[in-house]
Design a protein around this motif. Structure first.
Motif, PDB file in Angstrom:
ATOM      1  N   SER A  74       4.454  44.972 -14.268  1.00 49.32           N
ATOM      2  CA  SER A  74       3.841  46.112 -14.972  1.00 49.32           C
ATOM      3  C   SER A  74       3.614  45.859 -16.455  1.00 49.32           C
ATOM      4  O   SER A  74       3.214  46.776 -17.166  1.00 49.32           O
ATOM      5  CB  SER A  74       4.728  47.347 -14.805  1.00 49.32           C
ATOM      6  N   THR A  99       5.524  52.210 -15.102  1.00 49.19           N
ATOM      7  CA  THR A  99       4.626  52.732 -14.067  1.00 49.19           C
ATOM      8  C   THR A  99       3.614  51.679 -13.646  1.00 49.19           C
ATOM      9  O   THR A  99       3.139  50.886 -14.454  1.00 49.19           O
ATOM     10  CB  THR A  99       3.861  53.966 -14.599  1.00 49.19           C
ATOM     11  N   VAL A 132      -0.960  52.645  -7.861  1.00 41.72           N
ATOM     12  CA  VAL A 132      -1.241  52.197  -6.500  1.00 41.72           C
ATOM     13  C   VAL A 132      -2.246  53.151  -5.884  1.00 41.72           C
ATOM     14  O   VAL A 132      -1.953  54.341  -5.730  1.00 41.72           O
ATOM     15  CB  VAL A 132       0.056  52.132  -5.647  1.00 41.72           C
ATOM     16  N   LYS A 160      -2.803  56.264  -7.912  1.00 40.58           N
ATOM     17  CA  LYS A 160      -1.688  57.176  -8.159  1.00 40.58           C
ATOM     18  C   LYS A 160      -0.551  56.430  -8.855  1.00 40.58           C
ATOM     19  O   LYS A 160      -0.228  55.294  -8.487  1.00 40.58           O
ATOM     20  CB  LYS A 160      -1.188  57.772  -6.836  1.00 40.58           C
ATOM     21  N   ARG A 183       3.119  55.140  -9.825  1.00 47.28           N
ATOM     22  CA  ARG A 183       4.392  54.959  -9.137  1.00 47.28           C
ATOM     23  C   ARG A 183       5.377  54.329 -10.099  1.00 47.28           C
ATOM     24  O   ARG A 183       5.027  53.438 -10.886  1.00 47.28           O
ATOM     25  CB  ARG A 183       4.232  54.041  -7.920  1.00 47.28           C
ATOM     26  N   ASN A 184       6.627  54.756 -10.034  1.00 49.28           N
ATOM     27  CA  ASN A 184       7.675  54.143 -10.832  1.00 49.28           C
ATOM     28  C   ASN A 184       7.837  52.689 -10.387  1.00 49.28           C
ATOM     29  O   ASN A 184       7.917  52.392  -9.198  1.00 49.28           O
ATOM     30  CB  ASN A 184       8.988  54.899 -10.644  1.00 49.28           C
ATOM     31  N   GLY A 193      10.801  51.874  -8.021  1.00 47.60           N
ATOM     32  CA  GLY A 193      10.566  52.258  -6.630  1.00 47.60           C
ATOM     33  C   GLY A 193       9.553  51.352  -5.958  1.00 47.60           C
ATOM     34  O   GLY A 193       9.699  50.996  -4.774  1.00 47.60           O
ATOM     35  N   TYR A 194       8.518  50.958  -6.717  1.00 49.01           N
ATOM     36  CA  TYR A 194       7.498  50.069  -6.158  1.00 49.01           C
ATOM     37  C   TYR A 194       8.112  48.724  -5.769  1.00 49.01           C
ATOM     38  O   TYR A 194       7.873  48.197  -4.677  1.00 49.01           O
ATOM     39  CB  TYR A 194       6.383  49.873  -7.180  1.00 49.01           C
ATOM     40  N   ASP A 200      10.154  48.590  -2.622  1.00 48.61           N
ATOM     41  CA  ASP A 200       9.367  48.398  -1.401  1.00 48.61           C
ATOM     42  C   ASP A 200       9.292  46.928  -1.010  1.00 48.61           C
ATOM     43  O   ASP A 200       9.075  46.590   0.154  1.00 48.61           O
ATOM     44  CB  ASP A 200       7.937  48.923  -1.587  1.00 48.61           C
TER      45      ASP A 200
END
Length: 633
Positions: free
Chosen positions: A405, A410, A413, A416, A418-419, A422-423, A426
């Motif tokens: 990033s 952020t 994706v 939208k 996404r933190n 959290g990304y 995944d």
């Protein structure tokens, strides 16, 4: 007696347990494939068996006199000396004497030197005194078996040949148990096929780790999975493992659900009744506390990578047109007279020996390198995302977060926010890893990180240079599924035959002297279509396994590609039938013959073609459904 027995073994490296209460027996003649997620401890287990590590608890028992040898995952690339010297170093006690004997004997062959002859006799006597004279011939025999040149400098060999040298080094002691950690790393397809055939002929007992599913299917007689620090054995081949594993996971999920429901019921009972019956029911309360502890101790199965590609605006229908492209490096043509047309949505595989020019072809097609001669025309609205096999896009000085990033919190994706933590979760990275430098990541983790960086930007053309290196089979299957669903165009270099079979709609093959030829389909399709004079060694025939005559033949389960085809067949047939109805209606309309009489013949020809396509589609649908039913899914 088993060659090696592990009993109740625990092992860790300051973090979570890699092995906990692990049991394993390795019997003579087995070829066991050890599978598991990246970072779960597979290499550590091999080192425990080899004797490089000692367990924290439990026992590792070896048959008396057992000889083991290990091919490590990363082979040193810059060792000094010849092929003979490196192979002879497998005999640690006598490596120096053997190397000097080899050099002196070669020097004597080039000139008549009495001093050299005297020195050669001294070395020979020293070898005889050490009881190691026979080792010289043993080294030469192994080198000959693996097809190497004794005096060749090790540093000048290709990565594939260096791995072959290290295999010879492992075999020179005639081990009872051969341990192989990712033996196909950095090998091209021809080298992988050679290694398969060689190991089937010469290896006695093997325990190996691999992410190459075709290699696994050909060699393994048993699968052992390292999952949540425990070892689970699955006799038989890989397809049998997949079926049994799926059933085990379903049973485990059902048991956990029943257990969790019981815990919930007991919690409710405690809230309602413990005050009135405190003394009588202390035993039940203690049982509840133990149940809570069991839930706390339960290790959740490693999560799956969640892959989600961001698709940019659709490119033009025509993506790339290459015409008579030639590229020369030094005096040798790398690519000569190459022409191809690539349309939107095609998945194009590129295969060939290491060093033949596959990456160069990719760079020419995306415009990073100008061809020497010929022309390249790119379509409209191309948004290219490039996966580099050397991982040069990763900055070693930065954290995972900064690499993906740019240091922000952020990523976007599909439009939208996404933190970033959290990304990256995944992609199976923990929050602690996200803020740490990438220097501690394994090869597989680096590939996952590069995929995360790649998928964080919109694209309609994906360029993937060896994306499958070091990825575990589950992540590979998810990547395959995502690429099949991807509406854009994919150009991919890979030595993974199963990956090419499942994804590629066409394949560009380097066939020597700069010639690149296109074939429809994946790797197996190329094998069927290629001319007899095409470059590359033919794969060795599959080994014949003796089976009792009464043993039933197990129906083959559908591949992922076949399952997708089966799911899509009704839509395919519906479209064909809709077009056929439209043509029938048109041909039944008298107005057609007045306004477009010249088109009638074309309509009738298309109708005949549709009838044939429908017949073939129904036959294929029936075949796939029958096969799915026979194999239980």
């Amino acid at each position: 007696m088993a060659l090696v027995t592990l009993k109740d073994v625990n092992h860790a490296f300051g973090g979570p347990m890699l092995l906990e209460g692990a049991d394993l027996q390795i019997e003579k003649g087995e070829r066991i494939c050890l599978i598991g997620r990246n970072g779960t401890g597979k290499s550590t287990l091999l080192k425990l068996i080899h004797g490089e590590h000692l367990p924290d608890r439990g026992t590792v028992t070896r048959e008396p006199g057992l000889k083991t040898a290990m091919l490590p995952q990363e082979v040193p690339l810059d060792l000094a000396g010849s092929v003979y010297d490196v192979v002879a170093s497998g005999h640690r006690e006598n490596a120096a004497l053997l190397g000097e004997y080899h050099r002196q004997s070669h020097a004597l062959g080039e000139r008549d030197d009495e001093d050299a002859l005297a020195r050669l006799n001294e070395i020979q006597q020293a070898l005889e005194t050490a009881g190691a004279w026979h080792l010289h011939q043993q080294v030469r025999t192994v080198i000959s078996r693996v097809g190497l040149d004794e005096p060749a400098p090790f540093r000048e060999l290709s990565a594939g040949l260096k791995r072959r040298v290290y295999l010879a080094r492992a075999l020179v002691n005639d081990p009872d148990l051969l341990l192989l950690d990712e033996p196909t790393n950095h090998l091209d397809i021809d080298a992988i096929v050679w290694m398969e055939a060689f190991l089937l002929r010469f290896a006695k007992t093997m325990l190996f780790v691999t992410h190459d599913r075709a290699f696994l299917r050909r060699l393994a007689t048993r699968i052992v999975e390292l999952d949540r620090a425990t070892l689970v054995s699955f006799p038989g081949d890989y397809e049998g493992y997949l079926g049994r594993k799926e059933g085990m996971l379903e049973n485990e999920a059902a048991q956990n659900a029943r257990f969790d429901k019981r815990v919930t019921q007991e919690e409710a009972w405690v809230r309602k009744g413990i005050r009135a019956r405190r003394t009588r029911n202390e035993g039940r309360l203690r049982a509840l506390m133990e149940m809570r502890a069991q839930v706390e101790r339960r290790r959740s199965r490693s999560g799956n990578v969640r892959l989600l590609l961001q698709e940019a605006e659709r490119s033009g229908k025509l993506v790339l047109v290459a015409k008579d492209i030639t590229f020369v490096y030094g005096a040798e043509p790398i690519i000569e007279g190459f022409s191809a047309t690539i349309m939107r949505g095609e998945k194009v595989g590129i295969i060939g020996p290491n060093g033949c020019g596959k990456t160069t072809l990719l760079q020419i097609l995306v415009g990073e390198i100008e061809p020497g001669t010929g022309s390249l025309r790119q379509g409209a609205r191309l948004e290219v995302a490039y996966f580099d096999q050397l991982r040069a896009q990763l900055d070693e000085s930065k954290t995972l977060q900064q690499n993906v990033s740019g240091g922000g919190d952020t990523v976007f994706v599909n439009g939208k926010p996404r933190n970033v933590i959290g990304y990256l979760q995944d992609f199976l990275f923990s929050p602690a890893q996200v803020r740490a430098p990438i220097t501690a990541l394994s090869g597989g983790e680096r590939n996952r990180l590069l995929l995360a960086k790649l998928f964080a930007r919109p694209s309609n053309v994906l360029v993937l240079d060896e994306p499958t290196n070091d990825l575990d089979p589950e992540t590979l299957e998810l990547l395959e599924a995502m690429l099949i669903e991807y509406a854009g165009t994919v150009l991919m270099v890979s030595h993974d035959r199963a990956f090419l079979n499942n994804v590629a709609s066409s394949t560009l093959v380097f066939e020597g002297r700069g010639r690149v030829r296109e074939y429809v389909g994946g790797y197996d399709d190329w094998l069927r279509q290629r001319p007899s004079d095409a470059g590359g060694s033919k794969p060795a025939p599959s080994p014949k396994k003796a089976k009792p005559r009464t043993a039933p033949v197990r129906p083959r389960k559908l591949t992922f590609k076949e399952r997708r085809e089966l799911e899509q067949m009704p839509d395919v047939i519906e479209k064909l039938e809709a077009e056929r109805r439209t043509l029938f209606d048109s041909l039944s309309d008298p107005a057609l013959y007045k306004s477009a009489g010249n088109d009638v013949a074309g309509y009738k020809a298309r109708l005949e073609e549709l009838e044939l396509n429908l017949k073939q589609a129904y036959a294929r649908w029936e075949l796939l459904e029958d096969q799915a039913l026979e194999a239980g899914g």
